[in-house]
Design a protein around this motif. Sequence first.
Motif, short mmCIF file in Angstrom:
data_model
loop_
_atom_site.label_atom_id
_atom_site.label_comp_id
_atom_site.label_asym_id
_atom_site.label_seq_id
_atom_site.Cartn_x
_atom_site.Cartn_y
_atom_site.Cartn_z
N UNK A 29 0.85 -1.19 0.00
CA UNK A 29 0.00 0.00 0.00
C UNK A 29 0.89 1.25 0.00
N UNK A 30 0.82 2.03 -1.05
CA UNK A 30 1.53 3.31 -1.20
C UNK A 30 2.97 3.26 -0.67
N UNK A 31 3.78 2.37 -1.21
CA UNK A 31 5.18 2.30 -0.84
C UNK A 31 5.50 1.43 0.35
N UNK A 32 4.47 0.85 0.98
CA UNK A 32 4.67 -0.05 2.10
C UNK A 32 4.45 -1.48 1.63
N UNK A 33 5.29 -2.42 2.10
CA UNK A 33 5.15 -3.82 1.77
C UNK A 33 5.05 -4.63 3.06
N UNK A 34 4.14 -5.61 3.09
CA UNK A 34 3.94 -6.41 4.29
C UNK A 34 3.87 -7.89 3.95
N UNK A 35 4.56 -8.70 4.76
CA UNK A 35 4.47 -10.15 4.64
C UNK A 35 3.98 -10.71 5.97
N UNK A 36 3.22 -11.82 5.92
CA UNK A 36 2.70 -12.45 7.14
C UNK A 36 2.22 -13.86 6.81
N UNK A 37 1.82 -14.59 7.83
CA UNK A 37 1.31 -15.95 7.63
C UNK A 37 -0.13 -15.95 7.14
N UNK A 38 -0.96 -15.05 7.69
CA UNK A 38 -2.36 -14.96 7.27
C UNK A 38 -2.88 -13.55 7.50
N UNK A 39 -3.95 -13.21 6.78
CA UNK A 39 -4.51 -11.87 6.90
C UNK A 39 -5.98 -11.89 6.55
N UNK A 40 -6.70 -10.92 7.12
CA UNK A 40 -8.09 -10.68 6.76
C UNK A 40 -8.16 -9.27 6.18
N UNK A 41 -8.59 -9.16 4.93
CA UNK A 41 -8.61 -7.86 4.24
C UNK A 41 -10.04 -7.38 4.10
N UNK A 42 -10.27 -6.14 4.54
CA UNK A 42 -11.59 -5.51 4.43
C UNK A 42 -11.51 -4.43 3.35
N UNK A 43 -11.96 -4.76 2.15
CA UNK A 43 -11.81 -3.84 1.02
C UNK A 43 -12.60 -2.55 1.19
N UNK A 44 -13.78 -2.65 1.77
CA UNK A 44 -14.63 -1.47 1.88
C UNK A 44 -14.00 -0.39 2.76
N UNK A 45 -13.35 -0.79 3.85
CA UNK A 45 -12.70 0.17 4.75
C UNK A 45 -11.22 0.34 4.44
N UNK A 46 -10.72 -0.35 3.41
CA UNK A 46 -9.31 -0.26 3.01
C UNK A 46 -8.39 -0.56 4.19
N UNK A 47 -8.68 -1.68 4.87
CA UNK A 47 -7.90 -2.05 6.04
C UNK A 47 -7.68 -3.56 6.06
N UNK A 48 -6.75 -4.01 6.91
CA UNK A 48 -6.53 -5.45 7.06
C UNK A 48 -5.94 -5.77 8.43
N UNK A 49 -6.10 -7.01 8.82
CA UNK A 49 -5.50 -7.55 10.05
C UNK A 49 -4.55 -8.66 9.65
N UNK A 50 -3.28 -8.52 10.00
CA UNK A 50 -2.25 -9.51 9.66
C UNK A 50 -1.79 -10.22 10.93
N UNK A 51 -1.56 -11.54 10.82
CA UNK A 51 -1.18 -12.35 11.98
C UNK A 51 -0.06 -13.31 11.59
#
Length: 218
Positions: A29-51
């Motif tokens: 997202x805008x120059x940020x990169x994230x790696x994780x084992x699993x994630x839940x992405x909420x497209x409507x609010x443009x947010x996610x939870x990574x674990x």
Amino acid sequence: HLLNADVLRYDEYENPGAQILVGHVVLSHTGMKLTCDSAVVYEQSNSFMAVGHVHMTQGDTLSLIGDSLYYNGEAQIAEVRRNVVMTHRKTKLYTDNLNYDRIEKKGYFFDGGRMVDGDDDLTANWGEYHTDTRQATFNDYVNLTNPEFTLVTDTLDYDTRSKWSHLIGPSNIYSGDSRIYTENAFYNTNDKQARLFDRPQLFNKGSRLLGDSLHYDK
């Protein structure tokens, strides 16, 4: 943007409006990169939870590691929890609760943290670090240790580039047989010099020096 995931699952009844990603997840997202084992992405609010093995990077100077991370894409704030390590150039910040504001370019902890910058080791209950200016502010039971001295204060402003620290409130600097008490001072952790104001006191082997202002050179 979703760059990679081993599994993508969508269930409107189980988790409405969310994409569930599992295995080697890579998001950006805008120059940020994230790696994780699993994630839940909420497209409507443009947010996610990574674990799980969360690692966020921005350019080649900023890295955030933690057990979990909630990211608000609208506000561009990352909330990292448990076993957090924030690395910016040669400075490392350790805590269990850290929020990083990408717009303000600052990370702040509020439940105890530790910052290591070369020989300087800082601990406090609350603090923040600005990645653009490389300046830090610490409050509440601040302790700065160095091979040459120990500094205890309530509020400390610290510049990682110049190594100047500004002590505000009742403070003590311990170095060998010497102790300095001050309530307003600037101390350089590189050259071990201090500029002391507001009636500071210097104690050394039974002697006491008191003045409106003092300049100290170890």
